[in-house]
Structure formats: C-alpha cells, structure tokens
Write an enzyme that holds these catalytic residues in place. Structure first.
Site, mmCIF file in Angstrom:
data_model
loop_
_atom_site.group_PDB
_atom_site.id
_atom_site.type_symbol
_atom_site.label_atom_id
_atom_site.label_comp_id
_atom_site.label_asym_id
_atom_site.label_seq_id
_atom_site.Cartn_x
_atom_site.Cartn_y
_atom_site.Cartn_z
ATOM 1 N N ALA A 24 51.544 34.131 108.252
ATOM 2 C CA ALA A 24 52.636 35.103 108.409
ATOM 3 C C ALA A 24 53.971 34.619 107.865
ATOM 4 O O ALA A 24 54.835 35.425 107.526
ATOM 5 C CB ALA A 24 52.783 35.459 109.881
ATOM 6 N N HIS A 56 41.990 41.148 87.421
ATOM 7 C CA HIS A 56 42.680 42.433 87.255
ATOM 8 C C HIS A 56 42.201 43.193 86.005
ATOM 9 O O HIS A 56 41.847 44.364 86.077
ATOM 10 C CB HIS A 56 44.197 42.222 87.139
ATOM 11 C CG HIS A 56 44.802 41.489 88.310
ATOM 12 N ND1 HIS A 56 44.334 41.628 89.592
ATOM 13 C CD2 HIS A 56 45.853 40.633 88.395
ATOM 14 C CE1 HIS A 56 45.060 40.875 90.406
ATOM 15 N NE2 HIS A 56 45.992 40.252 89.708
ATOM 16 N N GLN A 115 52.106 50.333 84.258
ATOM 17 C CA GLN A 115 53.447 49.968 84.702
ATOM 18 C C GLN A 115 54.227 49.372 83.550
ATOM 19 O O GLN A 115 53.606 48.850 82.624
ATOM 20 C CB GLN A 115 53.369 48.943 85.838
ATOM 21 C CG GLN A 115 52.743 47.632 85.379
ATOM 22 C CD GLN A 115 52.390 46.698 86.498
ATOM 23 O OE1 GLN A 115 51.996 47.123 87.570
ATOM 24 N NE2 GLN A 115 52.525 45.419 86.271
ATOM 25 N N TYR A 163 49.472 59.172 77.849
ATOM 26 C CA TYR A 163 49.815 59.929 76.659
ATOM 27 C C TYR A 163 48.764 59.781 75.575
ATOM 28 O O TYR A 163 47.957 58.852 75.581
ATOM 29 C CB TYR A 163 51.218 59.616 76.151
ATOM 30 C CG TYR A 163 51.490 58.173 75.764
ATOM 31 C CD1 TYR A 163 51.965 57.267 76.700
ATOM 32 C CD2 TYR A 163 51.313 57.744 74.458
ATOM 33 C CE1 TYR A 163 52.245 55.964 76.341
ATOM 34 C CE2 TYR A 163 51.605 56.434 74.087
ATOM 35 C CZ TYR A 163 52.056 55.553 75.039
ATOM 36 O OH TYR A 163 52.336 54.261 74.680
ATOM 37 N N LEU A 166 52.319 62.718 79.357
ATOM 38 C CA LEU A 166 52.457 62.961 80.797
ATOM 39 C C LEU A 166 53.144 61.736 81.403
ATOM 40 O O LEU A 166 52.495 60.742 81.733
ATOM 41 C CB LEU A 166 51.069 63.159 81.433
ATOM 42 C CG LEU A 166 51.009 63.230 82.947
ATOM 43 C CD1 LEU A 166 51.806 64.410 83.487
ATOM 44 C CD2 LEU A 166 49.571 63.350 83.427
#
Ligand code: BG6
Length: 480
Positions: free
Chosen positions: A13, A246, A368, A374, A395
């Site tokens: 934490a 990724h 990103q 597009y 878009l």
C-alpha cells in the site's frame, strides 16, 4: 449483481504502483458509485509502520484535486484501514484477517456473503509467499458464499521457465478463476474497441486478411527515458517491459479469429491460437537500440546492453495472415509519446490514378494520447483539376464524444475483478504462449548476441529500424 460485504486489500500500500494507480482508480470507482460505503472497506498492507491517517495523507496527494472533490476525497479516505506487517510471517496476515473479519461482521448484518479482493501491488518475487499467507490466513470464510480473488501484475517472470515456475507456485494455491493477471493495455478504451470494430462492422470482415493487408504496425513510443527506474528496467529491457505483454496482447486482438461468443473463455481461446501460430523470430527481423545517456543513471551498469528500443517482426502462420508482417515497435526517450495500431493495405491493382505516389490506404487506431480511429484514403483534390490527394475519415474521440470521460485502464480492470469478468485478463496458457515467442530471442540478447544500437534521445530511434520497416514492405504515406 453480487451483494454483501466487499473488502479490497491493497498489499504494498505504501509503494508507487498503489499510490499512483491503485488508490486513484479505487477513488474514481467510489466517486461513480461502484463502491458503496455501506458495503466496502479498503485495507492497505505493507511493511512500513504507519497510522491510518499517515497512509491516508500519503494517498491524498495522488487523488484528483479540486474544491468540489474535497468531501468525496475525505469520505473515500475514511474507508481505508491500514495494517502493517511483513510479507513472509503469519502475524501480520493474521492481524489483517482479523481487521477484515471485524469489518465483515459489522457490515454483514443482513447479507452474510463476503468478497475479498487482494491486489498485489508488489514485486513478483514475493507473490508466492504472499499468496501462501493469504491462502493460510486470509481466505473468505463465510458459509454464505462470496469469494477470494487475487490481482497480480507483470513482470510475470523473466522468461518461459521462470514464468511457468511462478504460475505453478500460484496455481497450487489458487484456481485460475481466482487469479486476475493484469495487463493494463487490455483496460484501455480503444483496445477494448478492437473486438467491436472488427466483428461488428461489415467493412472489415472481407478485408481483414493477407489478400488485402500489406502489413500491421503496433507501436509504442515514449518521449521520456527510464528516469528513476533504470535499475529495475535494466533487468528487463523494452521487450519484457512493453512488447512481450502490452503489444502482443494488442496483436492478439487485431489478428484473432471471431470468438464463438463474448464469453471470456471463448475470447481467450482465440487469442491463444494466434500466439501459438507465431513462428520463430528471425535475427534479421530484429533491431535493438539504447538511447544515449541511459547508462548515466547510477543504477544502470556501465556496460549495459539492455535495449530501450526494439522493432521486432512477428509472422503468423495461418490461413488469414501468412506473409503479413506484424511489426511491433517500442521505445523510450523517442521524439513523441504515442501508442497506435496502423494497418496498411496493399496497393490498388491496375491503378489508374497513380495513387501509390500518394500512399496507401491505412486504418489507424490511436490508443493514446487523444484517442482516435481514422482511415487514410485517396480522394479527388477539390478544384478544377483531376488530381488525387490523401485525406482521412476521422473519428477523433475528443470531438465526437465531447464531455465523455474515458475511464482509466485500472479503474475498469478493478471493476471487472469485482464483477468476476476475466475477459480482459491474461490466462495462464496465454502467458505461457507469449513467453514461448520471445524467450529464445531474450536469452540471446541476455547472452550479448545482439547489440543495442545507440540512438539520440528525442529521435525516432535507430535508422536501422526504419530500414527494417521498409524491407518489410511498409510504405510511408503522406498527408495526415
Ligand atoms: C508499463 C511499463 O507497463 O507501461 C512502463 O512498465 C510504461 O515502462 C507504461 O511507461 C506505459 O503505460 P501507458 O499506459 O502510459 O502507455
């Protein structure tokens, strides 16, 4: 939806991941009403001795600021209880269990079932021992149902053997449906859109194959280096940090066949098939780079050959993709920050307009920044003359979805964990197949058989990478 008491336990934490990603994501879920204060408690656990308020103060600085949020922030922080203890001794975990149980008793007057979500914001080296402790001391014990789930994040090992070892150690303690392996790229809005784009649009169905597509690029660029985490990064390098996880996950969604249904298992079955169809990487289809100045970091060894940049071509041996290069490219300290998928189509046969001079059709999904989808296409240049030019069907999310807040990847993935939806998490066999692809190359890099070429920070990376792209048939387009 399930009801009953929910305990979210963040282990590690006081660490960076928890402060920067986990707690802010939990706060956003809380603000949007997904975590109800009459059901939820959040527990922080780590070695550092802290009071509840000290932990809350540390977290506060990472939560969104603003007058209108002050009350929400304080209410949220009040939900957090801190327990300190070591990661390998029973006492701390027994105390943690006691704290969770007290909370369950206080909240469970009517329902009874209890849900325990353990988020391991910790280095993977301690996963096995922490999982053992959870299993021995902190499992949900309610007779009335509920569950215990574990969230873990990469690096899952350094190669196939170490990843398999880690998987078996955790697998002996928890069943696959209890284990949520995060790859946060799977939580990104436009990555999640891939399935819809590909399988809900008639346009793409007949075109999405080797007959029409010349090459696919999946690119990740960052315009900053490994500042502050060079020591960690140096043990892994860009292939383990970005490409093997990724970018490979994105590749799966671009290349997979249509799943039987949207059930998580059906989707993951198709992803595994893609990974298993990737053929061994060829030496001449790899370019590695290291930015100049990387070794100035005192935590990086002076003779490090660790790549901070890599372009690797993967080839998928199946009916749809034979012969189409999938170019995976990732780099730190480059000239821009961007992640995108670029699908380049073949030239128009029998071209009467000399379109090739303008460039090819491309379908681009920008993950990103500034999410966009597009299509680059050739149109008539407006005016009296009959000439052609490249333009776009565009878009852009910012324009089209003004005012719509795109959720952070971690927010979505934590919510999925609470709901028990494993679609956007990496299954054990997927992880294994992903390591199988890269392990031979990684071993050779580790043994010094590949040299990382130097490149200037703020550049495009080594020129050899652009040359490789050209050799793979990528044609630079103009315009957009
Ligand atoms: C992490 C990597 O998984 O992803 C980092 O370890 C990288 O090196 C980060 O900076 C990038 O994530 P995002 O969401 O900013 O693209």
């Amino acid at each position: 939806p399930e009801t009953g008491c929910l305990s979210i336990i963040v282990l590690g934490a006081s660490g960076d991941l928890a402060k920067k990603k986990t707690f802010p994501a939990l706060f956003n879920l809380y603000r949007q009403g997904f975590l109800q204060s009459n059901e939820v408690h959040i527990f922080g656990y780590s070695r550092t001795k802290l009071s509840n308020d000290e932990l809350r103060d540390r977290i506060r600085g990472f939560l969104p600021q603003g007058k209108e949020l002050t009350n929400d922030v304080s209410d949220f922080l009040q939900l957090i209880i801190y327990v300190s203890g070591s990661y390998d001794a029973p006492e701390g975990f027994q105390e943690l269990d006691k704290a969770i149980s007290e909370h369950e008793v206080s909240k469970n007057s009517t329902e009874g079932s209890s849900r325990r979500l353990f988020y391991l914001a910790l280095p993977p080296s301690v996963y096995p021992q922490v999982c053992k402790m959870i299993k021995s001391y902190c499992m949900n014990k309610s007779d009335l149902g509920g569950w215990t789930r574990i969230v873990v994040e990469k690096p899952f090992g350094k190669d196939l053997a170490s990843a398999e070892e880690l998987s078996s150690q955790i697998g002996e303690l928890f069943d696959e449906p209890q284990i949520y392996r995060i790859d946060h790229y799977l939580g990104k809005e436009l990555v999640q859109n891939l399935l819809v784009l590909r399988f809900a649009n008639r346009f793409f169905l007949p075109l999405w194959n080797r007959d029409n597509i010349a090459n696919v690029q999946i690119v990740f660029r960052e315009d900053f280096g490994t500042e502050g985490r060079g020591g960690y990064f140096d043990q892994y390098g860009i292939i383990r940090d970005i490409i093997q996880n990724h970018l490979l996950q994105v590749l799966c969604l671009v290349a997979m066949e249509k799943p039987v249904s949207l059930k998580p298992e059906h989707i993951r079955d198709e992803k595994v098939k893609v990974l298993q169809s990737v053929v061994p990487i060829k030496d001449e289809e790899v370019v590695l780079g290291q930015y100049q100045g990387y070794k100035d970091d005192p935590t990086v060894p002076n003779d490090s050959n660790t790549p901070t940049f890599a372009t690797v071509i993967l080839r998928i041996h199946n009916e749809r993709w034979e012969g189409v290069p999938f170019i995976l490219k990732a780099g730190k300290a480059l000239n821009s920050r961007k992640a995108e998928i670029r699908v380049q189509f073949k030239d128009v046969p029998g071209d009467i307009f000399k379109c090739q001079k303008q460039g090819r059709n491309e379908f681009v999904i920008r993950l990103q920044p500034s999410e966009a989808i597009y299509m680059k296409l050739t149109v008539k240049q407006p005016g009296l003359e009959m000439s052609v030019v490249q333009s776009e069907l565009d878009l852009s999310y910012r324009q089209r979805y003004q005012g719509v807040v795109i959720p952070e990847a971690y927010e979505r993935l934590i919510l999925d964990t609470i709901k028990g939806d494993q679609q956007h998490f990496v299954r054990r066999d997927e992880l294994k197949a992903a390591w199988e692809i890269f392990t031979p190359l990684l071993h050779r890099i580790d043994q010094g058989e590949f040299k990382s070429l130097p490149y200037k920070p703020g550049s495009r990376g080594p020129v050899e990478a652009d040359e490789l792209l050209e050799r793979a048939g990528y044609v630079q387009t103009h315009g957009y």
